[in-house]
Design a protein around this motif. Structure first.
Motif, PDB file in Angstrom:
ATOM      1  N   UNK A   1      33.834 -16.631 -47.990  1.00 45.87           N
ATOM      2  CA  UNK A   1      34.544 -17.707 -47.304  1.00 45.87           C
ATOM      3  C   UNK A   1      35.907 -17.244 -46.816  1.00 45.87           C
ATOM      4  N   UNK A   2      36.511 -16.309 -47.531  1.00 45.39           N
ATOM      5  CA  UNK A   2      37.853 -15.879 -47.148  1.00 45.39           C
ATOM      6  C   UNK A   2      37.859 -15.192 -45.795  1.00 45.39           C
ATOM      7  N   UNK A   3      36.937 -14.252 -45.602  1.00 47.50           N
ATOM      8  CA  UNK A   3      36.867 -13.551 -44.324  1.00 47.50           C
ATOM      9  C   UNK A   3      36.524 -14.530 -43.207  1.00 47.50           C
ATOM     10  N   UNK A   4      35.662 -15.467 -43.492  1.00 47.29           N
ATOM     11  CA  UNK A   4      35.276 -16.462 -42.496  1.00 47.29           C
ATOM     12  C   UNK A   4      36.469 -17.288 -42.057  1.00 47.29           C
ATOM     13  N   UNK A   5      37.284 -17.679 -42.980  1.00 45.76           N
ATOM     14  CA  UNK A   5      38.468 -18.473 -42.634  1.00 45.76           C
ATOM     15  C   UNK A   5      39.411 -17.709 -41.718  1.00 45.76           C
ATOM     16  N   UNK A   6      39.560 -16.426 -41.962  1.00 49.14           N
ATOM     17  CA  UNK A   6      40.453 -15.622 -41.137  1.00 49.14           C
ATOM     18  C   UNK A   6      39.895 -15.389 -39.740  1.00 49.14           C
ATOM     19  N   UNK A   7      38.619 -15.141 -39.649  1.00 47.97           N
ATOM     20  CA  UNK A   7      38.006 -14.850 -38.361  1.00 47.97           C
ATOM     21  C   UNK A   7      37.839 -16.123 -37.528  1.00 47.97           C
ATOM     22  N   UNK A   8      37.539 -17.220 -38.183  1.00 45.70           N
ATOM     23  CA  UNK A   8      37.295 -18.482 -37.482  1.00 45.70           C
ATOM     24  C   UNK A   8      38.452 -18.870 -36.576  1.00 45.70           C
ATOM     25  N   UNK A   9      39.657 -18.745 -37.064  1.00 48.11           N
ATOM     26  CA  UNK A   9      40.798 -19.219 -36.294  1.00 48.11           C
ATOM     27  C   UNK A   9      40.971 -18.421 -35.008  1.00 48.11           C
ATOM     28  N   UNK A  10      40.588 -17.155 -35.007  1.00 47.68           N
ATOM     29  CA  UNK A  10      40.706 -16.374 -33.779  1.00 47.68           C
ATOM     30  C   UNK A  10      39.733 -16.879 -32.716  1.00 47.68           C
ATOM     31  N   UNK A  11      38.557 -17.293 -33.117  1.00 48.50           N
ATOM     32  CA  UNK A  11      37.600 -17.843 -32.156  1.00 48.50           C
ATOM     33  C   UNK A  11      38.018 -19.240 -31.698  1.00 48.50           C
ATOM     34  N   UNK A  12      38.472 -20.039 -32.638  1.00 40.00           N
ATOM     35  CA  UNK A  12      38.783 -21.428 -32.309  1.00 40.00           C
ATOM     36  C   UNK A  12      40.084 -21.599 -31.537  1.00 40.00           C
ATOM     37  N   UNK A  13      41.001 -20.647 -31.685  1.00 39.45           N
ATOM     38  CA  UNK A  13      42.269 -20.770 -30.975  1.00 39.45           C
ATOM     39  C   UNK A  13      42.048 -20.814 -29.472  1.00 39.45           C
ATOM     40  N   UNK A  14      41.189 -19.972 -28.980  1.00 41.49           N
ATOM     41  CA  UNK A  14      40.898 -19.991 -27.530  1.00 41.49           C
ATOM     42  C   UNK A  14      40.295 -21.332 -27.119  1.00 41.49           C
ATOM     43  N   UNK A  15      39.424 -21.855 -27.935  1.00 35.88           N
ATOM     44  CA  UNK A  15      38.792 -23.146 -27.638  1.00 35.88           C
ATOM     45  C   UNK A  15      39.829 -24.272 -27.663  1.00 35.88           C
ATOM     46  N   UNK A  31      47.717 -19.080 -35.552  1.00 34.52           N
ATOM     47  CA  UNK A  31      47.227 -17.883 -36.217  1.00 34.52           C
ATOM     48  C   UNK A  31      48.205 -17.398 -37.289  1.00 34.52           C
ATOM     49  N   UNK A  32      49.480 -17.535 -37.021  1.00 34.20           N
ATOM     50  CA  UNK A  32      50.499 -17.105 -37.970  1.00 34.20           C
ATOM     51  C   UNK A  32      50.499 -17.962 -39.235  1.00 34.20           C
ATOM     52  N   UNK A  33      50.186 -19.244 -39.090  1.00 34.83           N
ATOM     53  CA  UNK A  33      50.227 -20.139 -40.254  1.00 34.83           C
ATOM     54  C   UNK A  33      49.298 -19.673 -41.365  1.00 34.83           C
ATOM     55  N   UNK A  34      48.119 -19.154 -41.010  1.00 33.06           N
ATOM     56  CA  UNK A  34      47.190 -18.649 -42.023  1.00 33.06           C
ATOM     57  C   UNK A  34      47.775 -17.409 -42.698  1.00 33.06           C
ATOM     58  N   UNK A  35      48.354 -16.521 -41.894  1.00 30.29           N
ATOM     59  CA  UNK A  35      48.890 -15.278 -42.458  1.00 30.29           C
ATOM     60  C   UNK A  35      50.087 -15.527 -43.375  1.00 30.29           C
ATOM     61  N   UNK A  36      50.960 -16.451 -42.983  1.00 28.41           N
ATOM     62  CA  UNK A  36      52.100 -16.788 -43.846  1.00 28.41           C
ATOM     63  C   UNK A  36      51.592 -17.430 -45.140  1.00 28.41           C
ATOM     64  N   UNK A  37      50.603 -18.308 -45.016  1.00 27.10           N
ATOM     65  CA  UNK A  37      50.002 -18.911 -46.201  1.00 27.10           C
ATOM     66  C   UNK A  37      49.395 -17.867 -47.120  1.00 27.10           C
ATOM     67  N   UNK A  81      47.014 -29.489 -38.072  1.00 26.19           N
ATOM     68  CA  UNK A  81      46.187 -28.293 -38.204  1.00 26.19           C
ATOM     69  C   UNK A  81      46.999 -27.116 -38.740  1.00 26.19           C
ATOM     70  N   UNK A  82      48.245 -26.980 -38.287  1.00 27.17           N
ATOM     71  CA  UNK A  82      49.110 -25.920 -38.815  1.00 27.17           C
ATOM     72  C   UNK A  82      49.290 -26.050 -40.326  1.00 27.17           C
ATOM     73  N   UNK A  83      49.522 -27.253 -40.783  1.00 31.48           N
ATOM     74  CA  UNK A  83      49.693 -27.498 -42.215  1.00 31.48           C
ATOM     75  C   UNK A  83      48.414 -27.173 -42.981  1.00 31.48           C
ATOM     76  N   UNK A  84      47.275 -27.642 -42.476  1.00 34.37           N
ATOM     77  CA  UNK A  84      46.005 -27.393 -43.154  1.00 34.37           C
ATOM     78  C   UNK A  84      45.671 -25.901 -43.172  1.00 34.37           C
ATOM     79  N   UNK A  85      45.914 -25.203 -42.054  1.00 34.33           N
ATOM     80  CA  UNK A  85      45.608 -23.772 -41.996  1.00 34.33           C
ATOM     81  C   UNK A  85      46.555 -22.970 -42.894  1.00 34.33           C
ATOM     82  N   UNK A  86      47.799 -23.426 -43.022  1.00 34.79           N
ATOM     83  CA  UNK A  86      48.729 -22.791 -43.954  1.00 34.79           C
ATOM     84  C   UNK A  86      48.186 -22.904 -45.374  1.00 34.79           C
ATOM     85  N   UNK A  87      47.713 -24.094 -45.741  1.00 35.11           N
ATOM     86  CA  UNK A  87      47.148 -24.305 -47.082  1.00 35.11           C
ATOM     87  C   UNK A  87      45.888 -23.462 -47.279  1.00 35.11           C
TER      88      UNK A  87
END
Length: 143
Positions: A1-15, A31-37, A81-87
């Motif tokens: 699930x961890x890798x999926x969470x990281x990769x998902x945001x790159x696909x969804x950001x364009x959408x 994208x940064x919010x996940x990395x800072x989290x 979404x930024x808050x949720x992705x940070x978490x």
């Protein structure tokens, strides 16, 4: 699930850039919010695991990733979404706690092979996720 969470945001950001009219800065923040989290999670999981045990640290990691991963799907706007992705990032950054617990309970004679198999699924999952994104996301984004 961890890798999926990281990769998902790159696909969804364009959408989301098209659907939510996100600027380049907004997309970068997402994208940064996940990395800072993840950075926060890497530090906090060690503290939590040391103070309350690895089982509690593992439960913390899994709970945050699952709960806020699902909440991300229901975000009504960018800031939510930024808050949720940070978490989610905190949960993803806490992943070493469950991995350490898993490795600890493996028989020493099988530990190496089991961990290699475990990490192989990250690569297999990433490939399947990319194929799924290609098949389901809008054609203007390469799908």
């Amino acid at each position: 699930a961890d890798a999926t969470e990281l990769i998902t945001i790159s696909f969804l950001t364009r959408e989301l850039r098209g659907d939510w009219n996100l600027s380049q800065t907004d997309a970068a923040l997402l994208q940064l919010s996940v990395l800072v989290g993840m950075g926060v999670g890497a530090v906090s999981s060690g503290i939590i695991s040391d103070k309350f045990g690895r089982r509690t640290g593992s439960a913390f990691a899994v709970m945050l990733t699952a709960l806020f991963g699902l909440a991300s799907a229901m975000a009504a706007g960018l800031w939510m979404l930024l808050l949720f992705r940070f978490a989610v990032g905190i949960g993803v950054g806490s992943a070493p706690a469950p991995l350490g617990l898993y490795a600890e309970f493996l028989p020493p004679s099988k530990r190496g092979g089991q961990l290699v198999t475990f990490f192989t699924f990250f690569s297999v999952g990433a490939i399947l996720e990319a194929l799924f994104a290609w098949a389901t996301l809008g054609t203007e984004n390469g799908g």
